[in-house]
Design a protein around this motif. Sequence first.
Motif: not given
Length: 751
Positions: A673-686, A733-741
């Motif tokens: 999960s991406v926790p609020a106000n924590h720096g390690n969340g997005p990097s772990a998801t990435l 059923g198609e290729v799509r793009r999603f912003p990581l944030h």
Amino acid sequence: MSGTTLADWLRAQDDSVLVALLRARPDLATPVPADTAVLAARIGTRASVSRACEDLDTFTLTVLEALLVLDADLNPVPQPDLARLLGKDVKARPLKQALAALRARALLWGPDEALSTPPASRDAVAAFPAGLGRSVPALADVDLSPLGEDELRVLKTLADGPPIGQTRDAALVVALEQAKTPIQKLLARGLLIRRDGQTVELPREVGLLVRGDRPLGRIQVTEPSMRTTSLDVAVVDETGAGEALELLRHVESLISAWSADPPSVLRTGGLGVREMRRIAKDLEVDEQRAALLVEVVVAAGLVGDSEGAEPEWVPTALADTWLTATPEVRWSTLAQAWLDLPRLPGLVGQRDERERLLNPLSAELNRPNAPRDRRWVLEALAGLEPGTTVTNAGELAAVLAWRAPRRGGRLRDELVRWTMAEGTALAVLSRGAITTAGRVLLSEGPALAAKQLSDSLPAPVDHFLVQADLTVVAPGRLEPELADDLALVADVESAGGATVYRVGEGSVRRAFDAGRTASDLHELFRKGSRTPIPQSLTYLIDDAARKHGRLRGGAAGSFLRCDDPVLLTEVMAHPAADALELRKIAPTVLVSPLPLADVLDGLRGAGFSPAAEGPDGRVLDLRVGGRRIPGKSRATRRPVHVPTPSEDQLSELVRLVRAGDRARSTQRGERISVPANHGNGPSATLGLLQRAAKDGRSVLVDLVDSHGTAATRVIKPQIVGGGVLEGYDLSYGEVRRFPLHRITSAALVED
């Protein structure tokens, strides 16, 4: 009694059961459910339940209503209780089939000992299931013997349904001793429920007691009978082919008439009554058929609104293309336009709720469900054995009303009658049976239907029969070139299996005006006729040829020349010369500032026989080709129903739902999960997404779109970086793009 939930019941079913469910209720598949819980929630929505009930027959709907009477939407109900409520007339086999039909649509789930229905079914099916009111369990064993005849009469009236009634007696609450009217007495006894100051309701338990041993009335388990007869398929197809040729003749005449004199578009849209009657008279058909023809030619794009300052209904450029096509292609264009027509031509001539007359082409005829309902009627006929005719439209309407009582609305019976009449006019039906070409049109489309009709059309004939009274009989469909030549020199007098033409001075002159010579016409009749040419016809042609072209006109504005000065003197002496502003410039030449066509028409009206000539002296054809406006491509009509996905697509949808279940179960893969106000969340998801892309695994991601709406997707990552996840969206059923944030959590989906 507790029962299984719908979501648990769905999870326990085989994939084939879920595929069948999504096939029966295609609205559940869009968008793709993230898991079984989402699918179950979607199944229970009121709109979806209402759509699912549209194709249920009368008996199956009765079973569903009986389940609601037993409150199966609140607590599971055992099948024996259901069978007792339905009564002894309902046998086990049809009941089992009805329950299977309900289960196939997820309108019922659970074992026979604990049957449950979606809570939304009570609102979607009927406000008062089986015509019974709300339950008051305390009245289950109430004694009705002390009631008087007037009280029993009121109870019977409400028990027959609906269970509510309007009365002023509901406003006054009195004791039994003070009650004077039957309503007051029943309210005092507690046998009626007071809903408001003017409304009373009969409790369900009292209604069942009044109904006696048939608590749901007489139940019709099987569909009503329908009288049919059998005809040879070849006879049906040949009759339909003849009707198709008659249809084409009428449409050609309509296009020709509106090319020369387009009718005006009413201010409110549509076609005026006077113009409607005129076209019916010109085509020699009744106004209902004329209205159908007008609707179809506009729907096919052959005629359109000119949309000018004074708009008119004018043939389009597509009409010229249509006129040059083969008969079977022309028919298929018209038949498909009618099949897809989102309007009801049968309403023409009726009046709306404001007593306004409904005109052809007016907006009041729009009915988005008309194509679906039209196919519904035709498919019922197509379901019969080939050559089977329905002799009574009312009986077919009764059968369709039993098969799908919630379809068609208040115009259902009229819709059946209109469809049969219109289908016959369009050669989709013939003598009460669907033609082979009509059957192919329904299942395969217009191209193959045209090919099928060509096999039924009579072979074109290469001859005609000239009669002594100057009539010409075509004993069948003429070859196209021969038909055009004959139509130029003769007028149609009657049409049908054999077409009768009449040759007259005006028709012969028309052929000369088009550039034909006397020898051309003699050759036409000599080669085409199987009977001797009457001398009167030869004299008619030769006499018209001697008169024709003695006057020659050209543009000056226009001029007239003649080798005979006496004839020009005769023209100048006629009163028409002043109206045409003719002036002699030489003994053999007259000129006029008016257009040549006007001068020639004026002289013909005065009894002369002029001809137009070109710069080389040859005869010109000045016939008006008719007005045209640019053709508009027919807009792709959005279907009124949700299209059913293919079997492969349905299987893939079920696989995705199962994957969603696995991803959300306790045995699923790693969730980040991406926790609020924590720096390690997005990097772990990435990191998790990058590993999934490297290993070729799918992930379940929760995200928030640009509108702030939460969504769940099953993605197979391909590229992860630059703040973007790009991958194959298995849900769509198609290729799509999603912003990581925007991704709030991610989990590996176990295969």
